[in-house]
Structures are given as structure tokens and as C-alpha cells.
Design an enzyme around this catalytic site. Structure first.
Site, mmCIF file in Angstrom:
data_model
loop_
_atom_site.group_PDB
_atom_site.id
_atom_site.type_symbol
_atom_site.label_atom_id
_atom_site.label_comp_id
_atom_site.label_asym_id
_atom_site.label_seq_id
_atom_site.Cartn_x
_atom_site.Cartn_y
_atom_site.Cartn_z
ATOM 1 N N LYS B 98 109.754 37.623 8.981
ATOM 2 C CA LYS B 98 108.624 37.248 8.125
ATOM 3 C C LYS B 98 107.699 36.369 8.958
ATOM 4 O O LYS B 98 108.072 35.266 9.357
ATOM 5 C CB LYS B 98 109.118 36.491 6.894
ATOM 6 C CG LYS B 98 107.988 35.855 6.081
ATOM 7 C CD LYS B 98 108.510 35.083 4.876
ATOM 8 C CE LYS B 98 107.448 34.139 4.324
ATOM 9 N NZ LYS B 98 107.939 33.334 3.190
ATOM 10 N N GLY B 159 105.086 26.509 -2.602
ATOM 11 C CA GLY B 159 105.730 25.393 -3.274
ATOM 12 C C GLY B 159 105.028 24.884 -4.521
ATOM 13 O O GLY B 159 105.515 23.967 -5.172
ATOM 14 N N ALA B 185 105.424 33.330 -2.604
ATOM 15 C CA ALA B 185 104.901 31.975 -2.811
ATOM 16 C C ALA B 185 104.111 31.843 -4.102
ATOM 17 O O ALA B 185 103.307 32.706 -4.460
ATOM 18 C CB ALA B 185 104.011 31.520 -1.657
ATOM 19 N N GLY B 186 104.370 30.764 -4.778
ATOM 20 C CA GLY B 186 103.600 30.437 -5.970
ATOM 21 C C GLY B 186 104.264 30.818 -7.277
ATOM 22 O O GLY B 186 103.889 30.326 -8.333
ATOM 23 N N ASN B 207 111.805 31.546 -3.942
ATOM 24 C CA ASN B 207 112.751 30.592 -3.370
ATOM 25 C C ASN B 207 112.758 29.289 -4.179
ATOM 26 O O ASN B 207 113.708 28.980 -4.897
ATOM 27 C CB ASN B 207 112.419 30.329 -1.900
ATOM 28 C CG ASN B 207 113.425 29.391 -1.246
ATOM 29 O OD1 ASN B 207 114.454 29.074 -1.805
ATOM 30 N ND2 ASN B 207 113.121 28.939 -0.044
ATOM 31 N N THR B 208 111.652 28.544 -4.088
ATOM 32 C CA THR B 208 111.616 27.209 -4.684
ATOM 33 C C THR B 208 112.025 27.202 -6.163
ATOM 34 O O THR B 208 112.813 26.346 -6.594
ATOM 35 C CB THR B 208 110.199 26.610 -4.551
ATOM 36 O OG1 THR B 208 109.784 26.755 -3.203
ATOM 37 C CG2 THR B 208 110.183 25.156 -4.943
#
Lengths: 377, 261, 66
Positions: B98, B159, B185-186, B207-208
Site C-alpha cells: 500500500k 483517523g 480512511a475516514g 482500521n481505527t
């Protein structure tokens, strides 16, 4: 790359069966799709969609307004030459037809240009028959050089050319090309175009792609609806447009929706395309590709053209003569025979007044190259 | 029903949820997350070993069947990304990478130009390259030309868990780019992952939002289901939002009047 | 001799190999990747890679990341 593979794949995919199998659910799905695909287009062209034209019209009208506003682009055709080596059985310029043949001299081109420019039009579409011996690339370049002094935008509707020939015309200032495939039915095509350069189905099919590669800014395609099954040809027109749009995002891809009109010669339409059918094609194509330019020509009657305004039309011709040198000659000079008969003979001024009455702004010019040598690079 | 397979770099995936290994309060939560989510692809980062004090190895917690997707986080230029990618491949865990090139640490937005340069170099070296980008059509096209295996547009800055703020731009990539689109993301909530999939995204990377949940495994399961639900909604076709019934015909009424052909 | 290991000047015994360096610190060799003077050292070569004074060595491994 060529559209040919896609074209043959779909033409052999049982279009009649697929069209017949479409249901109201398929039409609903097509109208709800955020990015309609080929099967959505087919659903909107199917008999199942015919009862829902008003719903389609609302969607198409909203899309047209969002993407094009309340404007209609006006242009007029200029016939430079009607010498033709083709034998298209449906065309008034067919080599076999005993009609007076002529070709404009540069002085006549200048006179025509002055007459048209006086109407205020800025976008000119020049046409010839298919006769390289008479109206070859050199002749066309000379004409364009004369015409570019009067018109910021000159487009061509001529025989299929090689990419380098398109590039040469683009360098001379030609910014658009129109190429009618006439029909995407490769099996029917030879019987309609028995002899002459145009009998090469594949060379013609790939011409719009060559024009895109050559840097033409506007590439306009279409079928002559009625030559073959209009649903098939409208479907393939949409796929062809989408195919070009995908590969050439730098070009404006547009289509015209001519249907068969009476003309000199024995051949008459194989199938009748009704007003309702033409509206269905217009709506389906608009919903399928909201940014597609759509032209309705003066083959159509005045009232009908006006009714189509909110449905997705973006370009119209005005002040039209389909005869060679028809703009500068006086009306009493009846010796020229047009390529086809027109239904809407209104002048540019009349068309502008009509458009304004309906709440549309007539646009003569929507772009002009800043760099004169554009396309020569 | 035929299987709905996502193929990236020749690998056939049945799960369209990618997960990550960052930000867990304890890496031992990772196996439970992998199992509950059904995910088959998981990201890791490459860092210097702390030579003074031994620490746990995240690799001990990644189930064997997972496809490892190392990122190039920390890279500020194409050259650094290339260097990290080559090191990651030398770990012997496959050739997926990635690309993540970020030199603005305030917003953590990826640098499209450097990303495209790195993508071209690594694709030529046989990497399966998944670049992380702003959803920019021109950058995405350059990535297609550079040989990317998929494109990973951000839904919102890394994040932030703010959802698909770039909705219209992601939609354009979905329509225009012939590579798998993985929204990365997001995404803060399962409903947002579901929305991305409904729009036609091919997969989501989360992920987060999973790692920082009170119960990561339960959140992972929720994300797995949301991604599947969104995918099925997309595949089934959206259906018409407006009814077909139209009382009057102001736009097409002329077809019924008088002497229509 | 002095070798720059992960950005830090480190005093090492002359002739020490990369593998010996890792083993002395209880770092499993199969969990790391090494870059010596900007060139990647294959894991199989750790044992025969002798470090020299002034070398720049990076030893990296996978960690959690998104």
C-alpha cells in the site's frame, strides 16, 4: 482499440429477445441507477418503457437542465459538393441518381460564408459527398481556410478519413466531426451501401475514434433511424457514445437523431420511427449519458422540435438548405436538389425568437481556440 | 447464486473488508478481529527494531491465512516509498504494497504526484501496488497507467472517522476507473462502510474504527456485515426511488394530441 | 568499530556479523529485514554479512499500522 468488438458482441447478443424480456422492474431499475449500464439503456429503449415516457421525460428534463442549462446551440450546414461515388440506397446524392452535380469554387464558398455569417451563426457544419477526386482533403483544407475567416467553429460531415487526414484538418482549424454510421447492423449494411468507399463498414465505424485521436474537440455520431430496427441502432449509438466518452474524456461526444425522410430515389424507410419512438430514444440516451450532446435536425417539423426542447436536445440547426450553394442563391433558383427534404425551414432569426419564447437562450458559439495552431502539435 | 469475488493481483477474495493492525490497545485483540470480520487482507507498517528493549511482534497475532498488505507509512517521497516497499518485500510475506506518501503531517493527506511515481516504479518491479490517494480523477488515471492493482481513495482524512466526506469524488472514481476501488480512511461507522459499498466501491479498509472500539471484535463483525449488506444492495440494483405513477403528462402530452405520426 | 545502527552510533566488536548482532540482542532473525548501506541484505546472508567500521545498518520489522 476499436468499438467493433463491442458492437458485434451486442448485435449478436439476442437484442430482440432481451428487449422483449425487459419488464417494468427493469425500467424502474434503469431510472434509479446512478451510473446506468448497457442493460439499463436497453431497458429504457424496450417496449416495457414505452408506457413510462412521462417519467423518463421528467428525469431527462432535470438532467438536461442541470448539465446544459436553458441553452440551445445553433449551427447550420453548408453543402460544398454533391459529387458522390457511393450508392447509398436511401440517399438523394446516390451516385445513380440523375441530379445536377456541382461543387463550390472558393469564390462561391466565400459568398456562402458571407451569407451565413450575416445571420449571426458562428458554428458551421460543412458537408460533401464521398468523392475524393472532386472534394479531396486539399479542397477541404482550402475551403476551411476561407471559412475560418468567418466562423470560429467549423465542423465536418464528410467521408471517413484516416487519422492523419483528420489531424491535418484539425490543424487547419476544424474542431468537430460528424460521422453517421447509418446502421450498426453489419449484416444489413452492405445492402444499403452496395458500392463505393462507404461500403467498408469497419472503416466507417472506427472513424469517430480516429477523429478523437486526431484531436477533434467535438465528435458527433449517430444512426439514421428507420434503416434498421431503431431500437437496435439507438442502443448501439448509446454504447458507441459511451465507449468514446470513456476513452476520450477530452472530447465532447454528441449524437444526432435523424430518422428517415422521403427523398429522391426509390428506397423508402424499412421501418417507421414514430414521434413517440423518437422521443423514447432521446430520453433513453439523455438518461444513459447525461452529458451527451443531442442534435435534432430540420428533418423534423417545427412544432415537434419545439416540444423536444425540454427533453434533452442541446443543438439544433437553423436556416438550413441541404442543397449545394443553397445559402447565397435566391429562392427562385430551383435547380439544386437537396440531400433530403427538410421540414423546418425557419431562418436563424425565427429560430432565435422561438427559442426565446420557450425560455431558451440561443447560443452561437460556446468556445473558441485561443491558440491558432491548436491541433498542429 | 454465483460467488461474488474480488480479484486483486491475481488473488481471489471473498471478503471485501480490509482491516489494519494499528492503534490496538493490545495486539492480542487482532486474531479475534480477523475472525469476526471475515477479513482476508490486513495492513502492517514497517519500522526500525528497538535494539535496546525487545517488544512483542505483531506478526505473532496475524492469522496465517491473511494476505499481508504492508504500507509505506513514514515515506515523504516516492524514493522513500520505494525503499520501504522493497524492504517490506524482503520480509518474505508477499509482494503487496500500500503506497502511502505523506509529507504534510498536519492533515496527513497523501501526495498524488509522488504516489504515482512510486507506483510506476514498484509495479514495474512486480509489486501488487495499492496506492492511497485523494479521490482525484487525474491522479487515479495516472495510477491506472502506472500499473496499480487497485486504487484506495480516502473517505475523509486519516483517523478522523468522519465518514465518506469525499462522496462525489469517490463516486466519479467508481464510475471512471477500471480498477478495484477500495475506500480507505475516514470510515468511522459500519453504516458509512455500507454506504461506500452501496455506491459501488469494491472494498473498504477499516482500521481505527475497529481498533479503538470498546469491543473491537464485535465492531469488526458489524463492519463485516455492513460491507456485505452494502455490496448486496449494490449488486441487487437500487430500484426506483420515485414511483412510476404520473398523473399528468406535461412533457410528453404532445404525443397524444392531434396527429402524432 | 563504530556502526550506525538504526540511526544511532553503536560500538561493535570488530568482525561481528549481522546475525551475531541480532542474536546478542535476542532479536529473531526471521522477523526482521536489514538494509546495509542502502542495500537490502537477504535473510539467508545475515550470517555471512560482516559489519565494517562506518557502516550504516537499518534493521526493521513489521509493526501495527493501517
Amino acid at each position: 482499440m476499436s468499438f467493433y468488438a463491442t458492437c458485434t458482441e451486442w448485435m449478436n447478443a439476442g437484442l430482440d429477445e432481451r428487449l422483449a424480456a425487459m419488464t417494468e422492474t427493469d425500467v424502474r431499475r434503469a431510472l434509479g441507477a446512478s451510473n446506468p449500464g448497457p442493460l439499463d439503456l436497453l431497458a429504457m429503449l424496450s417496449p416495457a418503457a414505452t408506457p413510462h415516457l412521462e417519467t423518463m421525460a421528467r428525469k431527462a428534463s432535470g438532467l438536461t437542465l442541470r448539465h446544459f442549462g436553458r441553452t440551445i446551440h445553433l449551427f447550420t450546414p453548408l453543402y460544398l459538393s454533391n459529387f458522390c461515388t457511393n450508392h447509398c440506397v436511401y440517399c438523394g446524392f446516390n451516385s445513380n441518381n440523375r441530379i445536377p452535380r456541382s461543387q463550390l469554387t472558393m469564390e462561391q464558398v466565400e459568398a456562402e460564408a458571407r451569407a451565413i455569417a450575416a445571420t449571426g451563426l458562428k458554428n458551421l457544419l460543412i458537408l460533401t459527398g464521398d468523392c475524393r477526386a472532386k472534394a479531396g482533403p486539399d479542397y477541404l483544407r482550402d475551403c476551411v481556410a476561407v471559412l475560418r475567416r468567418h466562423f470560429p467553429s467549423v465542423c465536418i460531415e464528410i467521408y471517413a478519413m484516416e487519422e492523419a487526414e483528420y489531424a491535418a484538418l484539425a490543424a487547419e482549424g476544424v474542431d468537430g466531426m460528424t460521422m453517421f454510421q447509418e446502421t450498426y447492423d453489419e449484416k444489413l449494411y452492405p445492402s444499403l451501401h452496395p458500392r463505393g468507399p462507404k461500403s467498408d463498414f469497419r472503416f466507417r465505424l472506427d472513424a469517430p475514434e480516429r477523429a478523437c485521436r486526431a484531436g477533434m474537440r467535438v465528435v458527433n455520431i449517430g444512426a439514421l433511424l428507420g434503416l434498421s430496427d431503431w431500437r437496435h441502432d439507438a442502443f448501439l449509438t448509446g454504447l458507441h457514445a459511451a465507449w468514446l466518452m470513456e476513452r476520450h474524456p477530452e472530447a465532447d461526444i454528441a449524437t444526432s437523431l435523424p430518422r428517415m425522410r422521403p427523398h429522391v430515389g426509390a428506397y423508402q424507410p424499412a421501418t417507421v420511427v414514430s414521434d413517440r419512438d423518437l422521443v423514447q430514444v432521446l430520453l433513453a440516451l439523455r438518461i444513459f449519458r447525461p452529458r451527451l450532446g443531442i442534435t435534432i435536425s430540420t428533418r423534423e417539423a417545427p412544432a415537434f422540435r419545439e416540444n423536444l426542447l425540454p427533453l434533452g436536445v442541446t443543438r439544433m440547426s437553423a436556416g438550413v438548405s441541404t442543397a449545394v450553394g443553397g445559402h447565397a442563391k435566391s429562392d427562385g433558383d430551383g435547380e439544386s436538389v437537396g440531400q433530403f427534404e427538410i421540414s423546418d425551414g425557419r431562418s436563424v432569426d425565427e429560430m432565435c425568437a422561438v427559442l426565446r419564447k420557450h425560455g431558451y437562450q440561443p447560443v452561437f458559439k460556446d468556445w473558441e481556440p485561443i491558440f491558432a495552431d491548436r491541433g498542429a502539435a | 447464486m454465483t460467488k461474488d469475488i474480488l480479484t486483486i493481483g491475481g488473488l481471489e477474495l471473498t471478503s471485501r473488508l480490509f482491516t489494519g493492525t494499528g492503534k490496538y490497545r493490545d495486539d492480542s485483540l487482532i486474531p479475534g478481529v480477523c475472525e469476526a470480520s471475515g477479513s482476508q487482507v490486513i495492513t502492517v507498517a514497517l519500522r526500525r527494531v528497538d535494539l535496546e528493549s525487545g517488544t512483542g511482534n505483531v506478526m505473532d497475532f496475524i492469522p496465517r491465512h491473511m494476505r499481508l498488505l504492508p504500507n509505506t507509512s513514514g515515506a515523504r517521497t516516492a524514493d522513500e516509498a520505494v525503499r520501504i516497499a522493497r524492504l517490506a518485500r524482503a520480509m518474505g510475506c508477499g509482494d503487496w504494497i500500500k503506497i502511502e506518501v505523506i509529507s504534510d503531517n498536519r492533515y496527513l493527506l497523501p501526495d498524488g504526484y509522488e504516489t504515482a511515481k512510486a507506483t510506476e516504479i514498484l509495479a514495474n518491479e512486480g509489486f501488487v501496488v495499492l496506492p492511497y490517494i485523494n479521490p482525484d480523477l487525474y491522479v487515479a488515471r495516472s495510477l491506472v497507467d502506472a500499473g496499480a492493482a487497485a486504487v484506495m481513495p480516502l473517505g475523509a482524512p486519516i483517523g478522523t472517522n468522519r465518514g465518506i466526506r469525499t462522496r462525489e469524488m469517490v463516486r466519479i472514481l467508481i464510475e471512471e476507473i477500471d480498477l478495484p476501488i477500495v475506500v480507505d480512511a475516514g470510515i468511522g461507522r459500519p453504516s458509512e462502510a455500507c454506504e461506500a459499498m452501496e455506491m459501488g466501491a469494491d472494498a473498504c479498509l477499516v482500521n481505527t474504527a475497529i481498533a479503538t472500539a470498546d469491543d473491537p471484535a464485535m465492531m469488526a463483525r458489524a463492519f463485516g456485515r455492513a460491507v456485505r449488506a452494502g455490496r448486496e444492495a449494490f449488486l441487487s440494483g437500487p430500484g426506483a426511488r420515485a414511483g412510476m405513477a404520473v398523473a399528468s403528462s406535461p412533457l410528453t402530452g404532445f404525443l397524444d394530441a392531434g396527429t402524432a405520426a | 568499530m563504530i556502526v550506525v545502527v538504526n540511526g544511532k552510533e553503536t560500538e561493535l566488536r570488530d568482525g561481528q556479523t549481522l546475525l551475531e548482532l541480532l542474536e546478542a540482542r535476542d532479536i529473531p532473525a526471521d522477523g526482521v529485514v536489514a538494509e546495509l548501506n542502502r542495500s537490502i541484505v537477504p535473510g539467508a546472508d545475515f550470517g555471512k554479512t560482516v559489519l565494517n567500521d562506518g557502516d550504516h545498518l537499518e534493521v526493521l520489522r513489521f509493526v501495527g499500522g493501517g
